[in-house]
Write an enzyme that holds these catalytic residues in place. Structure first.
Site, PDB file in Angstrom:
ATOM      1  N   GLU A  47       0.965  -1.187   0.057  1.00 42.45           N
ATOM      2  CA  GLU A  47      -0.138  -0.092  -0.033  1.00 42.45           C
ATOM      3  C   GLU A  47       0.702   1.380  -0.071  1.00 42.45           C
ATOM      4  OE1 GLU A  47      -3.435   2.197   2.343  1.00 42.45           O
ATOM      5  OE2 GLU A  47      -3.017   0.335   3.102  1.00 42.45           O
ATOM      6  N   ASP A  76       9.401   5.060  -7.348  1.00 45.28           N
ATOM      7  CA  ASP A  76       7.779   5.967  -7.227  1.00 45.28           C
ATOM      8  C   ASP A  76       7.925   7.279  -8.198  1.00 45.28           C
ATOM      9  OD1 ASP A  76       5.317   5.573  -5.959  1.00 45.28           O
ATOM     10  OD2 ASP A  76       5.470   7.750  -5.407  1.00 45.28           O
ATOM     11  N   ARG A 188      13.073   7.984 -15.453  1.00 48.02           N
ATOM     12  CA  ARG A 188      13.518   6.731 -14.823  1.00 48.02           C
ATOM     13  C   ARG A 188      14.986   6.487 -15.160  1.00 48.02           C
ATOM     14  NH1 ARG A 188       9.201   4.761 -15.938  1.00 48.02           N
ATOM     15  NH2 ARG A 188       8.217   5.277 -14.094  1.00 48.02           N
TER      16      ARG A 188
HETATM   17  P1  IMP Z   1       3.693   4.873  -9.024  1.00 47.31           P
HETATM   18  O1  IMP Z   1       4.887   5.323  -9.087  1.00 47.31           O
HETATM   19  O2  IMP Z   1       3.464   3.462  -9.160  1.00 47.31           O
HETATM   20  O3  IMP Z   1       2.407   5.586  -7.978  1.00 47.31           O
HETATM   21  O4  IMP Z   1       3.043   5.374 -10.410  1.00 47.31           O
HETATM   22  C1  IMP Z   1       2.264   6.800 -10.641  1.00 47.31           C
HETATM   23  C2  IMP Z   1       1.764   6.939 -12.078  1.00 47.31           C
HETATM   24  O5  IMP Z   1       2.202   7.518 -12.757  1.00 47.31           O
HETATM   25  C3  IMP Z   1       1.593   5.327 -12.792  1.00 47.31           C
HETATM   26  O6  IMP Z   1       0.458   4.951 -12.293  1.00 47.31           O
HETATM   27  C4  IMP Z   1       1.385   6.180 -14.202  1.00 47.31           C
HETATM   28  O7  IMP Z   1       0.217   6.481 -14.363  1.00 47.31           O
HETATM   29  C5  IMP Z   1       2.171   7.226 -13.959  1.00 47.31           C
HETATM   30  N1  IMP Z   1       3.645   7.126 -14.514  1.00 47.31           N
HETATM   31  C6  IMP Z   1       4.679   6.371 -13.900  1.00 47.31           C
HETATM   32  N2  IMP Z   1       5.676   6.303 -14.757  1.00 47.31           N
HETATM   33  C7  IMP Z   1       5.365   6.938 -15.742  1.00 47.31           C
HETATM   34  C8  IMP Z   1       6.088   6.904 -17.056  1.00 47.31           C
HETATM   35  O8  IMP Z   1       7.271   6.870 -17.279  1.00 47.31           O
HETATM   36  N3  IMP Z   1       5.299   7.568 -18.194  1.00 47.31           N
HETATM   37  C9  IMP Z   1       3.831   7.881 -17.998  1.00 47.31           C
HETATM   38  N4  IMP Z   1       3.584   7.676 -16.889  1.00 47.31           N
HETATM   39  C10 IMP Z   1       3.973   7.317 -15.620  1.00 47.31           C
END
Ligand code: IMP
Length: 207
Positions: A47, A76, A188
């Protein structure tokens, strides 16, 4: 497992298959043994209840370290849109609600920005990487990519907000770039580039 079997082993602590693919691709050719969640028993459902990207990255990495005691890496990421005061930010995955799809989130973003002129649509992706080494010590890096949000989706590559995120120097969205092109310039990539030397230093020597 013996120490020599473990040398160079790194768990990629993410349940998101799109991120996993990109991280594995960027980390290839570094002589690391990358383990995916699918290769571990009972990988935890984590979570993300932190208030910042850094807190969430650490929560994910710690959940894996606490369960398996293996070195691990978690990411993240948030999309920060300047005219929305940095939103959706840490809430990027849940922007349109708890079970929102990528498409739901993109459409909500486009609606919120409907009347904003292009020069005011600047944004960035910010990615925080948390690496927990073989002694349980945390290492954090951050990477960004600057761009603009366009007013409709373009491109089929990538994931998440990629189809609405324009990279001004290329005139293309991240979803119009090839996988290789995205992985050479992305938030990234920029976060991983900084952490790879630390990972190699900690994992490639016997302790
Ligand atoms: P989390 O880091 O898993 O909380 O992801 C955050 C959200 O940001 C994801 O669900 C995607 O919608 C978006 N996201 C994360 N990385 C990327 C990326 O490289 N390109 C586009 N959207 C991204």
């Amino acid at each position: 497992m013996s120490k020599s079997t473990l040398k160079g082993t790194l768990v990629i602590a993410t349940n998101n298959p799109d991120k996993l693919k990109e991280i594995k691709d960027i980390l290839k050719n570094n002589d690391l043994k990358l383990l995916s969640p699918a290769e571990l028993d009972n990988f935890p459902k984590i979570e993300e209840n932190g208030k910042t990207l850094k807190e969430n990255a650490i929560i994910k990495a710690k959940a894996v370290w606490n369960k398996y005691h293996l070195p691990c890496l978690a990411d993240d990421t948030g999309l920060e849109v300047d005219c929305l005061g940095g939103k959706p930010g840490v809430y990027s995955s849940r922007y349109a609600g708890a079970n929102a799809t990528y498409e739901d989130n993109r459409q909500k973003l486009l609606r919120e920005m409907e009347n904003i002129p292009q020069p005011d649509r600047t944004a960035r992706f910010r990615c925080v990487m948390a690496f927990i080494d073989n002694n349980g010590i945390e290492h954090i890096t951050e990477g960004t990519i600057e761009g603009e949000i366009i007013d409709s989706c373009r491109g089929d590559s990538g994931f998440g907000y990629d189809p609405v995120f324009l990279v001004p120097s290329s005139g293309k969205t991240l979803a119009e770039l090839s996988v290789d092109e995205k992985n050479k310039i992305s938030h990234r990539h920029n976060a991983l580039k900084k952490i790879i030397p630390v990972i190699k230093e900690k994992l490639m020597r016997d302790k």
